[in-house]
Write a protein that holds these residues in place. Structure first.
Motif, short mmCIF file in Angstrom:
data_model
loop_
_atom_site.label_atom_id
_atom_site.label_comp_id
_atom_site.label_asym_id
_atom_site.label_seq_id
_atom_site.Cartn_x
_atom_site.Cartn_y
_atom_site.Cartn_z
N ILE A 120 0.86 -1.19 0.00
CA ILE A 120 0.00 0.00 0.00
C ILE A 120 0.89 1.24 0.00
CG2 ILE A 120 -1.68 1.35 1.31
CD1 ILE A 120 -2.77 -1.26 2.46
N LEU A 122 1.08 5.45 0.06
CA LEU A 122 0.39 6.70 0.36
C LEU A 122 1.41 7.83 0.35
CD1 LEU A 122 -1.83 5.58 3.39
CD2 LEU A 122 -2.66 6.15 1.10
N LEU A 147 -5.63 6.67 4.28
CA LEU A 147 -6.15 5.48 3.60
C LEU A 147 -7.66 5.62 3.36
CD1 LEU A 147 -5.05 2.68 2.63
CD2 LEU A 147 -5.95 1.76 4.77
N GLY A 220 -5.00 2.61 -1.29
CA GLY A 220 -3.92 3.58 -1.40
C GLY A 220 -3.79 4.14 -2.81
#
Length: 239
Positions: A120, A122, A147, A220
């Motif tokens: 994920i 971000l 998220l 994400g």
């Protein structure tokens, strides 16, 4: 909806010779052949698809079967890819010729426990291209807030809704590890920071449509580069 592609390489080469950009380019090469998605790569905004790593994760050997899964909440996009892939017995994965053995469509089952198939990603600061790092900040609440914000933005954009809910996107999480993925494009090296999770669990899914969207679209950012792909815990137990 998901597409499972099975293929064999015509020659042997290192696994590291293929990266996320290579696989993304492979997908776009087939979308470009269609009337509906020929310019999808150049469109602004979310692309609403994700993909797995090529597996098994090992160097490519001539004639050895490999697998790739592509997922998307956009059924039409998946059907177009299925149609275009089935038209051809061979293709190129980057500079390497491959033979397409089979292409099959399947619908993943929604469960309350998820696991990350790919990291994920971000942004901590998107304008500075600065990625969130759990190792550097240990800011778990920032991760949860960003998220949820990203997931709602994608969901509402896709369905043209204004859905929102109070509380966290998941109720129980089990952290795996942080990874730095090295990507090369046009002789330029990029490093993307992401996190892997052993369990992302939602006790009560008031909106199953929302979580099924995430299962198909990914969590994400940079989903169309293969980041944030999810599987359910049950699917792994039954594999």
């Amino acid at each position: 909806m998901r597409l499972l592609i099975k293929f064999k390489s015509d020659e042997g080469f290192e696994y590291s010779s293929i990266n996320n950009y290579t696989i993304q380019g492979f997908i776009y090469s087939f979308l470009k052949r269609s009337n509906s998605f020929y310019d999808y790569h150049d469109m602004e905004g979310f692309k609403y698809f994700c993909f797995s790593n090529i597996f098994p994760v090992s160097d490519f050997k001539k004639g050895e079967l490999k697998n790739l899964i592509i997922s998307s909440p956009n059924f039409k996009l998946i059907k177009v890819l299925e149609k275009e892939l089935k038209k051809r017995e061979s293709a190129y994965l980057g500079n390497y010729p491959v033979k397409i053995e089979s292409v099959s469509l399947f619908k993943p089952k929604l469960e309350r426990q998820f696991i990350t198939s790919t990291p994920i990603v971000l942004y901590k600061d998107g304008r500075k291209n600065y990625y969130f790092s759990m190792k550097k900040t240990h800011d778990f609440q920032f991760f949860m807030d960003r998220l949820k914000e990203n997931a709602l933005k994608k969901y509402n954009s896709f369905y043209d809704e204004e859905y929102y809910f109070e509380g966290n996107i998941f109720d129980r999480l089990e952290y795996g590890r942080e990874v730095a993925v090295r990507l090369k494009k046009a002789d330029k090296l990029f490093i993307v920071i992401g996190t892997l999770w052993k369990n992302l669990e939602k006790f009560n899914m008031d909106n199953k449509k929302f979580y099924y969207f995430l299962l198909n679209c990914g969590l994400g950012e940079k989903n169309s580069l293969g980041f944030g792909m999810l599987n359910t815990m049950g699917s792994l137990k039954n594999a």
